[in-house]
Design a protein around this motif. Structure first.
Motif, mmCIF file in Angstrom:
data_model
loop_
_atom_site.group_PDB
_atom_site.id
_atom_site.type_symbol
_atom_site.label_atom_id
_atom_site.label_comp_id
_atom_site.label_asym_id
_atom_site.label_seq_id
_atom_site.Cartn_x
_atom_site.Cartn_y
_atom_site.Cartn_z
ATOM 1 N N LEU A 240 -5.918 -1.618 -2.001
ATOM 2 C CA LEU A 240 -7.340 -1.511 -1.701
ATOM 3 C C LEU A 240 -8.155 -2.540 -2.489
ATOM 4 C CD1 LEU A 240 -9.180 0.147 0.075
ATOM 5 C CD2 LEU A 240 -9.350 1.826 -1.748
ATOM 6 N N ASN B 50 -4.003 1.971 -4.336
ATOM 7 C CA ASN B 50 -5.189 1.529 -5.082
ATOM 8 C C ASN B 50 -5.184 0.023 -5.328
ATOM 9 O OD1 ASN B 50 -6.477 4.071 -5.253
ATOM 10 N ND2 ASN B 50 -5.056 4.655 -6.865
ATOM 11 N N THR C 92 -7.707 3.534 2.979
ATOM 12 C CA THR C 92 -8.634 4.593 2.573
ATOM 13 C C THR C 92 -8.200 5.937 3.168
ATOM 14 O OG1 THR C 92 -10.427 2.989 2.379
ATOM 15 C CG2 THR C 92 -11.066 5.289 2.553
ATOM 16 N N ILE D 286 -8.677 -1.902 5.266
ATOM 17 C CA ILE D 286 -9.297 -1.099 4.209
ATOM 18 C C ILE D 286 -9.405 0.353 4.694
ATOM 19 C CG2 ILE D 286 -11.429 -0.690 2.901
ATOM 20 C CD1 ILE D 286 -11.828 -3.799 2.958
ATOM 21 N N TYR E 73 0.792 -1.231 0.000
ATOM 22 C CA TYR E 73 0.000 0.000 0.000
ATOM 23 C C TYR E 73 0.826 1.284 0.000
ATOM 24 C CZ TYR E 73 -0.088 1.835 4.840
ATOM 25 O OH TYR E 73 0.217 2.413 6.032
#
Length: 161
Positions: free
Chosen positions: A43, A40, A73, A69, A35
């Motif tokens: 995710l 993206n 985010t 998540i 990440y």
């Protein structure tokens, strides 16, 4: 014989649940490793893992995944959505380390949107858990986050503590 079969079934079920948990955690770890470079993609992977955990009806793994998540985010800047994910995670588990991570994530989101008092409350939940677990790495992270909030509130003496 009946008790033996029942005991065997209980042990087998517990072992299977732990194997599921370990598998989901390994997949989470792989997604979280990427990440920082590609949030993206991380995710996308976490959303697939979430579906898998839901199908397996394993709430601890599901809570862990949903919180991750939320973390990713937050990194992409959708703080309200990240808070919702971490709060959802909190509703699914009592696992103290997941609670601490989700609370830290909520605190970071609240800090980023200027809700400093709410951020403090979340960070204090996280630090209490990490202190009890003697988790020095995460204690340092949360203490740094607390310092940032205290500085934002112009409570410099507290920030130095």
């Amino acid at each position: 014989m009946r008790y033996f079969l029942l005991a065997f079934f209980i042990v087998f079920t517990a072992s299977a649940q732990e194997t599921i948990n370990q598998t989901i955690r390994k997949k989470n770890d792989a997604a979280m490793a990427i990440y920082p470079k590609d949030p993206n993609l991380a995710l996308k992977q976490l959303l697939v893992i979430e579906k898998e955990a839901k199908q397996l009806k394993h709430n601890t793994s599901l809570a862990f995944t949903i919180n991750n998540i939320g973390i990713v985010t937050r990194v992409v800047g959708d703080f309200e959505k990240a808070i919702a994910y971490s709060n959802q995670s909190l509703k699914l588990t009592k696992d103290s380390l997941i609670v601490a991570s989700a609370s830290n994530n909520i605190g970071s989101c609240k800090r980023n949107i200027g809700l400093y008092e709410e951020a403090l409350k979340a960070y204090l939940i996280a630090i209490e858990i990490y202190d009890a677990k003697k988790d020095l790495k995460n204690q340092a992270i949360v203490n740094n986050n607390l310092g940032l909030v205290y500085r934002s509130l112009e409570m410099n003496v507290k920030a130095k503590e």
